[in-house]
Design an enzyme around this catalytic site. Structure first.
Site: not given
Lengths: 375, 375
Positions: B91, B187, B214, B264, B302, B304, B307, B333
């Site tokens: 960014d 924008q 925005g 993101d 889950c 992961c 978990c 997680h």
């Protein structure tokens, strides 16, 4: 638990050994990373297996207050709770009663104190400590002992030692599960006669191993070395010898040379969270400005994942930004440094060259630190 | 960078795509974990590869202040610095200029502000942002834009949009390395006519992709959804579409259905450090008392490592003790949850059933959260 004493070094009292437990063997001399609250700060059990840590230390006092015995019994003890498959040794809480602030009263029966979590009163007696260590399910338990400052007057040191002896026998009587080993703790401050008396008393009873307590609490490095050298010789050679809470790499190099088998210390993890690394040439402050201009590894001779992957300027950046990855990467490095020191020491003993090995390592550290690590 | 638009869903405007970069392909829709300061808080690049994160987001403003362009140029950019082998999108710093406290002046030339690190003045112009992004060596750069609150009056929103357009053209002119893609940022706040005008202006220029900026800055979920639905249709279908800084799993499910390709958001990592988990049935506060009595995984569905390994009572314990392993395990997680949501969404689009998939997922979350996530 079964201890098999192994090769002895030719030029020192250093010795090899193997501690056989139901959760695997621990080659000695061994260093135990400190996982006080069932976690080695910031690291997963997988990280610790990658580092090949053979055994962890946890703390009865802290685990008593949180999560408490009920949770631990429910999940199958600390191994089920934190998902660590290898052995765990639990300290009894004696040192915490001594060192933590807050009002507590210590009588012949035990210690009474208020929880720092919720203010509720707790009794930590020798029997309660063993009961809690049974709930934790540690592979090696420690007796509740009475700690005093190494600089206390001889009368206070003697009183603490004698109470430690009585508590040790109560602990032995309170143990129900013989699968959990129990170590006694030799006290006696920096007074040789008291250390002799303590070792003589405790070794007359069927403990599974013996620890030296009450060191690194106000004593100088020279006092610590003298007492370590004296006391180790008073312990039976057939059983493991554990020097509690000690110390710096030079401390460990010295104590191994006296015949100590086991160590624990918070330094590698505590200093990591403060931004200090142990390296082959002494300590390095990661936040030193020079590191912003250095892109090589923290320690070029180190094989840890941090040194093999990241440069100093990145570690500097992480610490300057207070990013938690910094302490995590440094904890990996510092623990690797301690565990590798043990692997190197074991190899040197096996080769019969420990005395030369330790001398060379000490010289390398002292040359760079100019005596900084001497307490 | 080359974007190949793929299958379109039968019952929505959702679409698949592949972003080909010199550091590997990114299957879209894609979620980018946020690594503002060249670190995804608490996690290593190895952790992120295990999670199969395809691309990270970093921030030009923060990296400009620390470690600065010199260090980054020296170590081969952010990839060499943080040792991340896959693509990075940066960014531009436009949002930080808008949102961070401290005195800064924004003129037609750019923004002038003082460093929060050392108080030194900095100019962040469109050209300076591109120069810094060149030093970072990101695979995808963003133009410097002018952000305003979504609730600002229309005149202010229009002024910001028009300056954003002029800055976008200056950014395009300042780019020297065509290997670094450059995205423009549409924008226009929550004013449909301005969003149309912004998209029309920017898409007339040779940017490599287009972002919606925005949003999630004071707008309601309904406004955000309306503008997303409107604006995505105004962007060329041959190029990637990126919805910046958004959002919750319901936000993502909605936006994917509008044809957004990239996302993101700090939520999965920020909420992890605050003890909140995203699960298949909505958000869970790890420190809720009930978790002390629950030994099963956070989310039974889950896959992961958190978990699959640890129980709720252990996570509860870590957070109650302020142990840094807690946020680390929860970050793993939560990121897995977001990345798996994207994998599931891509599979649903491939199968032509995205609309049903999104409806079912939203219903499951809303049923458990009772509308809690609606802004």
């Amino acid at each position: 638990m079964r201890f098999v004493a192994g090769a002895r070094d030719a030029g020192s009292r250093a010795r090899r050994g193997t501690l056989h437990t139901s959760r695997g063997a621990v080659e000695t001399p061994a260093f135990m990373p400190v996982g006080t609250r069932a976690t080695v700060t910031g690291l997963t059990p997988a990280d610790l297996l990658t580092l090949d840590a053979p055994i962890l230390l946890a703390n009865t006092y802290h685990l008593l207050l949180r999560p408490g015995p009920d949770v631990l019994r429910r999940v199958g003890g600390i191994h089920g709770f934190m998902r660590w498959p290898r052995p765990v040794l639990t300290d009894s809480g004696g040192y915490q009663i001594f060192s933590l602030p807050g009002d507590r009263t210590i009588t012949e029966r035990g210690a009474r104190f208020r929880s720092y979590v919720d203010g509720r009163p707790h009794d930590l007696t020798p029997e309660a400590s063993i009961e809690m260590q049974a709930a934790i399910g540690s592979d090696i338990m420690m007796v509740l002992d009475v700690c005093v400052n190494a600089t206390s007057d001889e009368g206070a040191v003697r009183d603490a030692m004698e109470r430690t002896h009585r508590w040790a026998l109560r602990s032995l009587a309170a143990r129900k599960n013989p699968a959990q080993a129990l170590f006694a703790i030799v006290q006696g401050g920096v007074v040789p006669a008291l250390r002799r008396q303590s070792a003589a008393f405790l070794t007359a009873h069927p403990f599974d191993g013996f620890a030296l307590g009450g060191l690194a609490v106000g004593d100088s490095r020279a006092q610590r070395e003298d007492i370590t050298g004296l006391a180790v010789d008073l312990l039976p050679s057939a059983l493991p010898r554990y020097l509690m809470g000690v110390g710096t790499p030079p401390d460990l190099l010295y104590a191994i040379g006296c015949g100590v088998d086991m160590f624990d210390c918070v330094l590698p993890t505590h200093l990591a969270w403060q931004g200090t690394a142990f390296t082959s040439t002494g300590r390095v402050r990661v936040t030193r400005g020079a590191n912003n201009a250095a892109d090589g590894p923290l320690d070029a001779s180190c094989a840890c994942s941090t040194c093999r992957t990241f440069g100093r300027s990145y570690l500097y950046h992480l610490f300057k930004c207070s990013e938690p990855l910094g302490p995590r990467l440094l904890s990996i490095h510092n623990l690797h440094h301690y565990l590798q020191l043990m692997r190197d020491a074991r190899a040197a003993i096996d080769a019969g060259v420990y005395a030369e090995f330790a001398r060379a390592r000490l010289a390398e550290i002292d040359r760079h630190e100019h005596g900084e690590v001497r307490a």
